[in-house]
Design an enzyme around this catalytic site. Structure first.
Site, PDB file in Angstrom:
ATOM      1  N   GLY A 123       0.832  -1.214   0.000  1.00 19.15           N
ATOM      2  CA  GLY A 123       0.000   0.000   0.000  1.00 19.15           C
ATOM      3  C   GLY A 123       0.856   1.249   0.000  1.00 19.15           C
ATOM      4  N   ALA A 124       1.994   1.188  -0.739  1.00 20.22           N
ATOM      5  CA  ALA A 124       2.990   2.266  -0.666  1.00 20.22           C
ATOM      6  C   ALA A 124       2.734   3.393  -1.655  1.00 20.22           C
ATOM      7  CB  ALA A 124       4.387   1.673  -0.897  1.00 20.22           C
ATOM      8  N   TYR A 170     -14.570  -4.015   8.578  1.00 16.64           N
ATOM      9  CA  TYR A 170     -13.243  -3.393   8.732  1.00 16.64           C
ATOM     10  C   TYR A 170     -12.695  -3.624  10.139  1.00 16.64           C
ATOM     11  CZ  TYR A 170      -9.753   0.401   8.645  1.00 16.64           C
ATOM     12  OH  TYR A 170      -8.586   1.140   8.712  1.00 16.64           O
TER      13      TYR A 170
HETATM   14  P1  NAD Z   1      -5.183   4.800   1.299  1.00 20.95           P
HETATM   15  O1  NAD Z   1      -6.517   4.414   0.786  1.00 20.95           O
HETATM   16  O2  NAD Z   1      -4.730   6.218   1.147  1.00 20.95           O
HETATM   17  O3  NAD Z   1      -4.054   3.832   0.678  1.00 20.95           O
HETATM   18  C1  NAD Z   1      -4.257   2.452   0.644  1.00 20.95           C
HETATM   19  C2  NAD Z   1      -3.118   1.779  -0.076  1.00 20.95           C
HETATM   20  O4  NAD Z   1      -3.391   0.367  -0.089  1.00 20.95           O
HETATM   21  C3  NAD Z   1      -2.949   2.200  -1.512  1.00 20.95           C
HETATM   22  O5  NAD Z   1      -1.559   2.225  -1.818  1.00 20.95           O
HETATM   23  C4  NAD Z   1      -3.600   1.085  -2.315  1.00 20.95           C
HETATM   24  O6  NAD Z   1      -3.027   0.883  -3.602  1.00 20.95           O
HETATM   25  C5  NAD Z   1      -3.282  -0.101  -1.427  1.00 20.95           C
HETATM   26  N1  NAD Z   1      -4.211  -1.202  -1.645  1.00 20.95           N
HETATM   27  C6  NAD Z   1      -5.550  -1.233  -1.402  1.00 20.95           C
HETATM   28  N2  NAD Z   1      -6.053  -2.416  -1.762  1.00 20.95           N
HETATM   29  C7  NAD Z   1      -5.019  -3.170  -2.219  1.00 20.95           C
HETATM   30  C8  NAD Z   1      -4.914  -4.482  -2.726  1.00 20.95           C
HETATM   31  N3  NAD Z   1      -5.979  -5.306  -2.841  1.00 20.95           N
HETATM   32  N4  NAD Z   1      -3.692  -4.925  -3.118  1.00 20.95           N
HETATM   33  C9  NAD Z   1      -2.609  -4.111  -3.040  1.00 20.95           C
HETATM   34  N5  NAD Z   1      -2.643  -2.861  -2.550  1.00 20.95           N
HETATM   35  C10 NAD Z   1      -3.838  -2.398  -2.152  1.00 20.95           C
HETATM   36  O7  NAD Z   1      -5.196   4.369   2.841  1.00 20.95           O
HETATM   37  P2  NAD Z   1      -4.409   4.954   4.127  1.00 20.95           P
HETATM   38  O8  NAD Z   1      -5.328   5.869   4.838  1.00 20.95           O
HETATM   39  O9  NAD Z   1      -3.038   5.376   3.766  1.00 20.95           O
HETATM   40  O10 NAD Z   1      -4.370   3.615   5.001  1.00 20.95           O
HETATM   41  C11 NAD Z   1      -3.242   2.759   5.052  1.00 20.95           C
HETATM   42  C12 NAD Z   1      -3.494   1.700   6.120  1.00 20.95           C
HETATM   43  O11 NAD Z   1      -3.750   2.333   7.379  1.00 20.95           O
HETATM   44  C13 NAD Z   1      -4.718   0.820   5.830  1.00 20.95           C
HETATM   45  O12 NAD Z   1      -4.463  -0.503   6.243  1.00 20.95           O
HETATM   46  C14 NAD Z   1      -5.795   1.442   6.702  1.00 20.95           C
HETATM   47  O13 NAD Z   1      -6.790   0.524   7.040  1.00 20.95           O
HETATM   48  C15 NAD Z   1      -4.957   1.865   7.903  1.00 20.95           C
HETATM   49  N6  NAD Z   1      -5.601   2.899   8.711  1.00 20.95           N
HETATM   50  C16 NAD Z   1      -5.850   4.132   8.177  1.00 20.95           C
HETATM   51  C17 NAD Z   1      -6.470   5.107   8.972  1.00 20.95           C
HETATM   52  C18 NAD Z   1      -6.771   6.496   8.478  1.00 20.95           C
HETATM   53  O14 NAD Z   1      -7.385   7.261   9.240  1.00 20.95           O
HETATM   54  N7  NAD Z   1      -6.370   6.874   7.281  1.00 20.95           N
HETATM   55  C19 NAD Z   1      -6.829   4.798  10.289  1.00 20.95           C
HETATM   56  C20 NAD Z   1      -6.560   3.531  10.785  1.00 20.95           C
HETATM   57  C21 NAD Z   1      -5.926   2.590   9.981  1.00 20.95           C
END
Ligand code: NAD
Length: 252
Positions: A17-18, A158
């Site tokens: 998810g980079a 989730y």
């Molecule tokens: P984002 O949506 O900005 O980015 C998600 C990333 O995951 C992207 O790079 C996307 O390409 C990748 N991805 C999604 N589905 C995929 C798949 N099937 N295969 C490969 N790559 C995939 O999300 P974010 O806010 O940066 O969140 C990153 C992590 O942090 C996630 O696990 C999310 O659940 C967790 N998180 C985020 C928050 C928040 O408030 N943003 C809070 C708690 C946890």
């Protein structure tokens, strides 16, 4: 291995998810610390910006595309990264999605897809990278969520997937501790990224008011926690979940 023997410098890190948000911040932070970084997202070309940012700090960075929920494709990808980087020393399972819906409206597909990406995706990488991680006495950081600890209405899928990530972390930490591998989770609260951009107006204000520190967090504040766990400071920490949420989980 004691804290003093471990440095991120020159290590091979794989971050899922980079392409954006928290994963991008983690990849760039690890590069700043001298790691070589394999940047993984759904499509490799989505990671080209992250790779360029990493290459400003490290000699090795490359983009890869895979659906983290596909066990066979992840196994192939991990083999490819291992052969190109020569090792996998640090694994960050960050890729994640939401498909929010109240229970009565949530479909089977909403449930399955979120669990497949968030929980099974992390298991897929752990399983595929276990041997190289054991070889180097490496580090794993799984990105959970505060709602995996507290629960949240509208996020049964989730929250269950993220609670599962905590159970996965604790179990694999026990299995791999004998090989010197530390496995931990970071549970972010409300962080400003594309994932949370749909929360706006009154809902965002209400959420912000419920955070004791009075503001949303940034991706770089999650990268700080991951960097500490991946670095020398994390040498004697395993099976833990570090909640980085401005106090949100403390309740009112
Ligand atoms: P984002 O949506 O900005 O980015 C998600 C990333 O995951 C992207 O790079 C996307 O390409 C990748 N991805 C999604 N589905 C995929 C798949 N099937 N295969 C490969 N790559 C995939 O999300 P974010 O806010 O940066 O969140 C990153 C992590 O942090 C996630 O696990 C999310 O659940 C967790 N998180 C985020 C928050 C928040 O408030 N943003 C809070 C708690 C946890």
């Amino acid at each position: 291995m004691s804290a003093g023997d471990w440095s991120v410098e020159g290590k091979a890190a794989l971050v899922t998810g980079a392409s954006r948000g928290i994963g991008r911040a983690i990849a760039v932070r690890l590069a700043e610390m001298g790691a070589r970084v394999a940047c993984v997202a759904t499509r490799a070309d989505n990671c080209s910006d992250t790779v360029s940012a990493c290459l400003e700090h490290t000699e090795g960075a490359a983009a890869y595309g895979v659906d983290v929920s596909s066990t066979d494709a992840v196994a192939e990808l991990v083999k490819e990264v291992q052969s190109e980087f020569g090792a996998i020393d640090i694994l960050v399972n960050n890729a994640g999605i939401t498909q929010d819906q109240l229970l009565l409206r949530m479909t089977e597909d909403d449930f399955d897809r979120v669990v497949d990406v968030n929980l099974k995706g992390s298991w897929n990488f752990l399983k595929a990278a276990a041997r190289p991680l054991m070889k180097s006495g490496g580090r794993v950081i799984n990105i959970s969520s505060v709602v995996g600890v507290t629960g949240n209405a509208g996020q049964a899928n989730y929250a269950a997937s993220k609670a599962g990530v905590i159970g996965l972390t604790r179990s694999v930490a026990k299995e791999l501790a004998g090989r010197g591998v530390c496995v931990n989770a970071v549970a972010p609260g409300f962080i400003e990224t594309d994932m949370t951009s749909e929360i706006s107006g009154a809902a965002a204000e209400q959420l912000q008011a419920s955070i004791p520190l009075g503001r949303v967090g940034s991706a770089s504040e999650i990268a700080d926690a991951v960097a500490w766990l991946a670095g020398p400071g994390g040498a004697y920490v395993t099976g833990q979940t570090i909640i980085v949420d401005g106090g949100l989980s403390l309740g009112g």
